[in-house]
Every structure is written in C-alpha cells, then in structure tokens.
Scaffold this active site. Structure first.
Site, short mmCIF file in Angstrom:
data_model
loop_
_atom_site.label_atom_id
_atom_site.label_comp_id
_atom_site.label_asym_id
_atom_site.label_seq_id
_atom_site.Cartn_x
_atom_site.Cartn_y
_atom_site.Cartn_z
N LYS A 44 -77.79 -1.10 -33.41
CA LYS A 44 -78.33 -2.27 -32.74
C LYS A 44 -79.58 -1.85 -31.98
CE LYS A 44 -76.82 -6.04 -29.66
NZ LYS A 44 -75.65 -6.56 -28.90
N ASP A 55 -65.82 -14.78 -24.26
CA ASP A 55 -66.48 -15.46 -25.38
C ASP A 55 -65.77 -15.14 -26.69
OD1 ASP A 55 -68.35 -17.16 -26.52
OD2 ASP A 55 -69.85 -15.58 -26.83
N LEU A 102 -79.37 -5.46 -41.19
CA LEU A 102 -78.14 -6.22 -41.44
C LEU A 102 -78.19 -7.61 -40.82
CD1 LEU A 102 -75.51 -3.41 -40.74
CD2 LEU A 102 -76.37 -4.17 -42.96
N GLY A 103 -78.97 -7.74 -39.76
CA GLY A 103 -79.04 -9.04 -39.08
C GLY A 103 -80.01 -9.01 -37.93
N ASN A 136 -81.17 -12.29 -30.63
CA ASN A 136 -82.18 -12.79 -29.70
C ASN A 136 -83.10 -11.68 -29.21
OD1 ASN A 136 -81.20 -15.43 -29.81
ND2 ASN A 136 -79.71 -15.06 -28.17
N PHE A 137 -82.57 -10.45 -29.10
CA PHE A 137 -83.34 -9.38 -28.48
C PHE A 137 -83.66 -8.23 -29.43
CE2 PHE A 137 -80.57 -11.13 -25.05
CZ PHE A 137 -81.55 -11.89 -24.44
N GLY A 138 -83.39 -8.39 -30.71
CA GLY A 138 -83.69 -7.31 -31.64
C GLY A 138 -82.99 -7.52 -32.96
N ARG A 139 -82.62 -6.41 -33.59
CA ARG A 139 -82.03 -6.47 -34.92
C ARG A 139 -80.96 -5.39 -35.05
NH1 ARG A 139 -86.83 -4.01 -34.68
NH2 ARG A 139 -87.07 -1.97 -35.71
N VAL A 140 -80.20 -5.50 -36.12
CA VAL A 140 -79.16 -4.51 -36.40
C VAL A 140 -79.43 -3.89 -37.77
CG1 VAL A 140 -76.69 -4.09 -36.71
CG2 VAL A 140 -77.46 -5.78 -35.03
#
Length: 404
Positions: A40, A134, A17-18, A21-25
């Site tokens: 995630k 944030d 899905l996306g 910085n540290f991996g993917r989903v």
C-alpha cells in the site's frame, strides 16, 4: 528507487491491484524471502492535505496490535520523503462483497464458517481494546483457501479514546452497517456497535440483501431504531434468533460475544474457533486499568514494533512530521511529556524523576523504556523546563544505539 521497480532494495514492485483516496496498492515481492505482499503506497501530501495523518498512524499502530489469523497482517512499514509504504499480507481471494455480488447469498455452512472467523477476529480485537467501527463485506477479504480476513482499520478506535463516560462519541462507519446508537450522538460502546455490524453481515451472508433498506436514509435509520426487518423464509429458526439478538436496537440488551458463542446456530457441527496468539507480545491486554492487580507482575516485554511505537526517537510521527531536533538517543519534548530509552537501573531513574509520574516497560533485561508525564501546568512552560533542566539532568542515562 521506484523507477527500478525495487523499493529500498527489499521489495520488487509489481502491477497495481487497486487505487484508494490517498494512493494505490501494488502486488510486490520481498526479495529477501520471496514472499508475495500487497504494498500500500500512501501519498504523504494527499494525507496531510486531507488532515488524515493521525488516522493513518492509528491504523498502522492498531494493525500491529491485532496479530490474528483472521486479520490482514501488516508485515512492515517504510517511509520516504513523499510516501509511506505498508507491506501487507496479500489476500488473493478478493472482497467478500464481490463474492456475494457475483454469486448471491451463501449456504448456511459457508456463512457459519465466515461468521465464526469474523467473530473470532472481532473478539480478539476487543480483547486488546480495539474497535473496528467499519465492519462490512467490503472490508472482509477471502484468501485462496476461503478463509476470511478483516481489513481496513482506518476508522478503528482504541479503548483509551473513550471519554470519561466510557463511551466513544465519533459517529463513523457505513450507513447500512452502523449501529443506531452511533447515529444517535449520545455516545456508544465500540464493542456493541461492532456486534451490530456483525449482525448485518450475517444477514447479508444468509439473505443476499441488507436487513434495512430504503432509498431515504432517514427512513432507513428509523427502521434500524425500531429493529424493523424480516428474514427470508429459507433462513433457519436458529439463525433468525441469532440475527435478531445481534440487531437488537437497544445496546444494553444486545447479545455479547460470550452469549453469541453459546447460541445453537454458532455452535452447530464444528468446534468454535478461539483467538490464536502467535507470540507473547500479541497476548490480550486488560484495558480496564486496575493498577493494583498487577503490582507483582513483571513489566510488559515489548517487541520491536512496540519499541518503535513508544520511542520518541522512533515513533510513527516521522512518517508525516520532520523534527530536526528529534533523533535516537535524545529525550525529546512533547506537549504532555517525553519518552526515552535508558540502560540505567529503574531505581536510578526513579530517583531522578521522583517529582514526576514515571512509567517503565522492560525492552530487554538491561534496557528500559521510560515514559515521563507532567502532572499539570501549561505545555508552553513545560518545553523550556524540559530543554533547560530536565534534558541536561537526564543526558547521561538516556540510551542511544551508538552507546551499545
């Protein structure tokens, strides 16, 4: 395991899905229940090289503390030797940012709905001593029914992170949404800083643009400190007043959540949504620390994740650290103390630890979680004391799963 497309025999992994910085989903499906989730996948190596392990662990712990309809739910956490897997609620509608980028500003009724859900979630988080730090449209997701969900607690802080002055001091967040006092470097109240960000978000919803815009960041910050912005003519008077009270550069006079809930714009038409508590373990916790007020109250009943978070044998540290000496059923030394589970009666534990500070929380009628802390002294001296004296003295009361 991953080559077969099924994680731990429990999650069927789907398309990406996306990326982060540290991996993917990935889209994924729980084969036990059929529930669709967003998985995630975090690379331990990338996280450790970036020095972000503590931030990831904090994000996981915080997300399990804030179970709320308008917060993305963390269903489960798993780990292998190289990766950490977070099974998250799958929110199919995408980011609020993308919705505004594609279609522009929203109508006042839609803005009010989103904003109420945002404030409900933020108020709930603050009630549990969690400050997001944030908040921005990129971190607000929309589900298929058009409901807003707060995501990405990677920069969040807990009330216990405040310094002795009661303020947070780490400057973080996204420049266009961060409160001016955060940038000043003199400490800030996390709740008030989050409300400033809510004010910027409300302005973006109604105006379709940012309230403080400048190609030069220094000039933009100067406008923020002065509260130098204006609303477009289509924004109603009540909405203008609310935005102005949220974007008050003085945190001391900035509107509070309690005040916000009583404003005409917020109260208009539909009833104000209140935080929903799904179970006793999700009930708000008073973070003020008035120990004398709860002397007659029973210890907090912890759910399974709290047990994992508190127990030295099952804490979040193993997600990024390997300690061969640590295992369930053993009390293990830390710089500031130790934690262990026991079936010993509380009076028996106190008798053995009367020279130390001791705190307990009831996990079940016959099981206590004990937190032992040293009063003072050097941490290096504590470790041999723990190994040679304290651990042997406690070995017959420290509970392990094998003992059941």
């Amino acid at each position: 395991m991953e080559g077969k497309g099924v994680l731990e025999g429990r999650y069927e992994m789907g398309r990406v899905l996306g990326h982060g910085n540290f991996g993917r989903v990935h889209a994924a499906r729980d084969v036990r229940t059929g529930r669709a989730v967003a998985m995630k996948v975090v690379s331990k190596d990338k996280v450790e090289r970036a020095g972000m392990a503590e931030q990831i662990k904090r994000e996981i712990a915080v997300m399990k503390m804030v179970s709320h309809p308008s917060v993305v739910e963390l269903h489960e956490v798993m780990a292998t030797r190289t990766k950490v897997y977070l099974a998250l609620e799958l929110v199919r509608g995408g980011e609020l940012f993308d919705r505004i980028a594609r279609h522009g500003r929203v109508g006042e009724g839609v803005a009010r709905r989103y904003f109420r859900q945002l404030v409900s979630a933020v108020d709930f988080c603050h009630g549990r001593g969690v400050y997001h730090r944030d908040l921005k449209p990129e971190n607000l997701l929309l589900d298929e029914a058009g409901n807003l969900k707060v995501a990405d607690f990677g920069l969040s802080a807990l009330a216990c992170h405040a310094r002795p002055d009661g303020l947070l001091h780490t400057a973080c967040g996204t420049p266009a949404y961060v409160a001016p006092e955060v940038l000043a470097g003199n400490g800030y109240d996390g709740a008030k800083a989050d409300l400033w960000s809510c004010g910027v978000i409300l302005y973006v919803l109604l105006a379709g643009a940012l309230p403080f815009q400048d190609d030069n960041l220094v000039c933009m910050y100067r406008k923020m400190r002065r509260g130098d912005f204006c609303c477009p003519p289509w924004v109603t008077t009540d909405a203008r007043k609310l935005i102005k009270s949220l974007l008050d550069p003085n945190p001391g006079t900035r509107i509070t959540v309690a005040g916000l809930l009583e404003t005409p714009w917020f109260r208009k038409t539909a009833p104000v949504p209140r935080p929903i508590i799904a179970d006793p373990a999700a009930a708000p916790v008073d973070t003020r620390g008035n120990a004398g007020d709860d002397k007659d109250e029973p210890p907090e009943v912890l759910n399974a994740f709290h047990l994992i978070s508190l127990s030295e044998g099952f804490d979040l540290s193993p997600l990024f650290e390997h300690d061969p000496a640590a295992s369930p059923g053993r009390a293990t030394a830390r710089a500031g103390g130790t934690r262990f589970a026991t079936r010993e009666a509380a009076s028996g534990v106190v008798a053995r630890l009367e020279a130390l500070a001791m705190g307990g929380a009831r996990v079940a009628p016959s099981l206590l979680m004990v937190d032992v802390k040293k009063d003072g002294g050097d941490a290096m001296e504590y470790r041999p004391f723990f190994s040679e004296e304290l651990r042997p003295a406690l070995k017959d009361i420290v509970w392990s799963p094998a003992a059941t």
